[in-house]
Design an enzyme around this catalytic site. Structure first.
Site, PDB file in Angstrom:
ATOM      1  N   TYR A 144       0.775  -1.183  -0.065  1.00  0.00           N
ATOM      2  CA  TYR A 144       0.180   0.089  -0.055  1.00  0.00           C
ATOM      3  C   TYR A 144       0.939   1.325  -0.027  1.00  0.00           C
ATOM      4  O   TYR A 144       1.810   1.289   0.781  1.00  0.00           O
ATOM      5  CB  TYR A 144      -0.890   0.060   1.182  1.00  0.00           C
ATOM      6  CG  TYR A 144      -1.670   0.866   1.203  1.00  0.00           C
ATOM      7  CD1 TYR A 144      -2.811   1.289   0.557  1.00  0.00           C
ATOM      8  CD2 TYR A 144      -1.701   2.226   2.356  1.00  0.00           C
ATOM      9  CE1 TYR A 144      -3.683   2.581   0.583  1.00  0.00           C
ATOM     10  CE2 TYR A 144      -2.454   3.212   2.522  1.00  0.00           C
ATOM     11  CZ  TYR A 144      -3.449   3.348   1.780  1.00  0.00           C
ATOM     12  OH  TYR A 144      -4.474   4.359   1.863  1.00  0.00           O
ATOM     13  N   ASP A 239       9.230   2.920   0.061  1.00  0.00           N
ATOM     14  CA  ASP A 239       7.938   3.573   0.878  1.00  0.00           C
ATOM     15  C   ASP A 239       8.322   2.968   2.327  1.00  0.00           C
ATOM     16  O   ASP A 239       8.172   2.044   2.830  1.00  0.00           O
ATOM     17  CB  ASP A 239       6.771   2.992   0.491  1.00  0.00           C
ATOM     18  CG  ASP A 239       5.651   3.804   1.318  1.00  0.00           C
ATOM     19  OD1 ASP A 239       5.897   4.445   2.297  1.00  0.00           O
ATOM     20  OD2 ASP A 239       4.566   3.647   0.946  1.00  0.00           O
ATOM     21  N   LYS A 267       3.959   8.710   9.495  1.00  0.00           N
ATOM     22  CA  LYS A 267       3.904   8.187  10.569  1.00  0.00           C
ATOM     23  C   LYS A 267       4.622   8.577  11.691  1.00  0.00           C
ATOM     24  O   LYS A 267       4.234   9.632  12.530  1.00  0.00           O
ATOM     25  CB  LYS A 267       3.477   6.358  10.530  1.00  0.00           C
ATOM     26  CG  LYS A 267       2.392   6.145   9.614  1.00  0.00           C
ATOM     27  CD  LYS A 267       2.072   4.737   9.431  1.00  0.00           C
ATOM     28  CE  LYS A 267       0.638   4.787   8.544  1.00  0.00           C
ATOM     29  NZ  LYS A 267       0.794   3.989   7.534  1.00  0.00           N
TER      30      LYS A 267
END
Ligand SMILES: *Cc1c(COP(=O)(O)O)cnc(C)c1O
Length: 427
Positions: A144, A239, A267
């Site tokens: 994702y 990522d 995050k």
């Protein structure tokens, strides 16, 4: 367990918010039942609106490596907010966070701060295309990379959970340049690159997959990507929105010793406030506006409150031995869960890297999305609800990570293990 207030709030929410949630996987769809409304968090625990208390392994899906309401982070946020929440002009704080990121990740010479992981990936892909003059990108099945149109092809958890092949509203023309390959399969990568090498701008990968549940890269997988990209003038984009400052202070690239050309973060670097970042080699980053022709902007980018939370978090993470202790705690938990499952004769495979792990209810090892999908999601749902009843809050989906934080205690992990033993033996 009394959930009257959560039930009431969920009914209210569904009238004014689609599905009653502001991000789909919060809705408990894949495990059944309805979401708990969280009132507050403290350390390793969350408390819901009905006063139930849980040991939390969701950690807001990754950011909260220091647990909830960490005093240093709260203090930094408060201090920043008192000085004004946004200016739309440069601040010293954003330079400080950028310097900390550049220092932590050797492959990052320059970094641009944005407001979410999605935005970071969208911008990094645009930059890769602008820099190389090529249109195609390679991504991996089950990874994702945020919900921008071109990356919403075979994108793991949220979508896996709902069994949708793709999102409605994404034109086929937009994903036409997105090539999706199986994770951990070097042959598939070399075949695709050999066939299309002159049109591929970048390979984007979660260096440890977290969005199909945790799947570690097989030995040599990342090194092979590095080699192929270098040979063919393709940019390698890690990522690290989850793995950055999670699996090591310098992220997965530190852990595996492979440098990417571009990296996305999010995050943890926002300490629980909205943030994202993309960075990498100087010659590439110099193509970003206003220095170069690749446009990208943001009203709240480098927001002083978010950046302050990030700085406080990274400073706390510099404490000597923190990652070693975190790893040890996570290993103990993993072993405890594995033993509980073995004793109860429930077939599971636990994948873990550092403080992130997934307990797959599957008979065979999980190395990619195809094998992850063989998990028994109904068993997971049963386990999830059993644990919740015992006061342990895990991700409401099989295809997500459990996150152990620096503030989980030995008592927390022991409690979790014995709760798991009870739940699993009743299954
Ligand atoms: C969470 C996540 C994103 C998206 O970040 P948001 O802040 O939710 O937009 C991108 N990539 C990975 C690997 C993620 O886990």
């Amino acid at each position: 367990m009394n959930t009257a207030r959560s039930t009431e709030l969920f009914a209210q929410a569904q009238k004014v918010i689609p599905g009653g949630v502001n991000s789909p996987v919060r809705a408990f769809k894949s495990v059944g039942g309805q979401p708990l409304f969280i009132k507050r968090g403290e350390g390793s625990r969350v408390f819901d609106e009905d006063g139930n208390s849980f040991i939390d392994y969701v950690g807001s899906w990754g950011p909260l490596i220091l647990g909830h309401a960490h005093p240093g982070v709260v203090e930094a946020i408060t201090r920043a907010a008192k000085d004004g929440t946004t200016f739309g002009a440069p601040t010293a704080l954003e330079v400080e966070l950028a310097e900390m990121i550049v220092e932590a990740v050797p492959s990052i010479d320059m970094v641009r701060l944005v407001s979410s992981g999605t935005e970071a990936l969208m911008s990094a892909i645009r930059l890769a295309r602008g820099f190389t003059g090529r249109d195609k990108i390679i991504k991996f099945d089950g990874c994702y990379h945020g919900h921008s149109d071109g990356l919403l092809a075979k994108a793991g958890s949220g979508i896996a959970t709902f069994g949708l092949p793709d999102s409605a509203g994404v034109p086929a023309s937009v994903t036409a340049d997105t090539i999706v390959l199986p994770y951990n399969n070097p042959e598939a990568v070399s075949q695709a690159i050999t066939a299309m090498r002159d049109s591929i701008a970048c390979v984007v990968v979660e260096p440890v997959a977290g969005n199909m549940g945790v799947v570690a890269p097989k030995q040599g997988f990342l090194q092979n990507l590095r080699k192929l990209c270098t040979e063919h003038g393709i940019l390698l984009l890690f990522d690290e929105v989850i793995t950055g400052f999670r699996v090591a202070y310098g992220g997965a690239q530190e852990l595996y010793g492979v440098a990417s050309d571009l990296t996305t973060l999010g995050k943890i670097i926002g300490g629980g406030m909205p943030i994202g970042a993309y960075g990498g080699r100087r010659d590439i980053m110099e193509k970003v506006a206003p220095l170069g022709p690749v446009y990208q902007a943001g009203t709240l980018s480098g927001n002083p409150v978010a950046v302050s939370a990030g700085i406080a978090t990274l400073k706390a993470l510099q404490e000597p031995g923190l990652y070693t202790r975190l790893l040890r705690k996570a290993s103990t938990l993993e072993q405890g869960l594995a033993k509980a499952a073995a004793d109860a004769r429930v077939p599971v495979h636990i994948n873990s890297v550092g403080s992130m792990m997934t307990m797959f209810f599957a008979p065979d090892p999980i190395s990619d999305y195809t094998s992850a999908k063989k998990s028994d999601t109904q068993k997971y749902a049963q386990f999830f609800h059993g644990m919740l009843e015992h006061g342990v809050y895990m991700a409401p989906s099989q295809f997500e990570a459990m996150f152990v934080s620096a503030v989980h205690t030995v008592e927390d992990t022991e409690f979790t293990t014995s709760a798991a033993a009870e739940v699993l033996s009743s299954m």
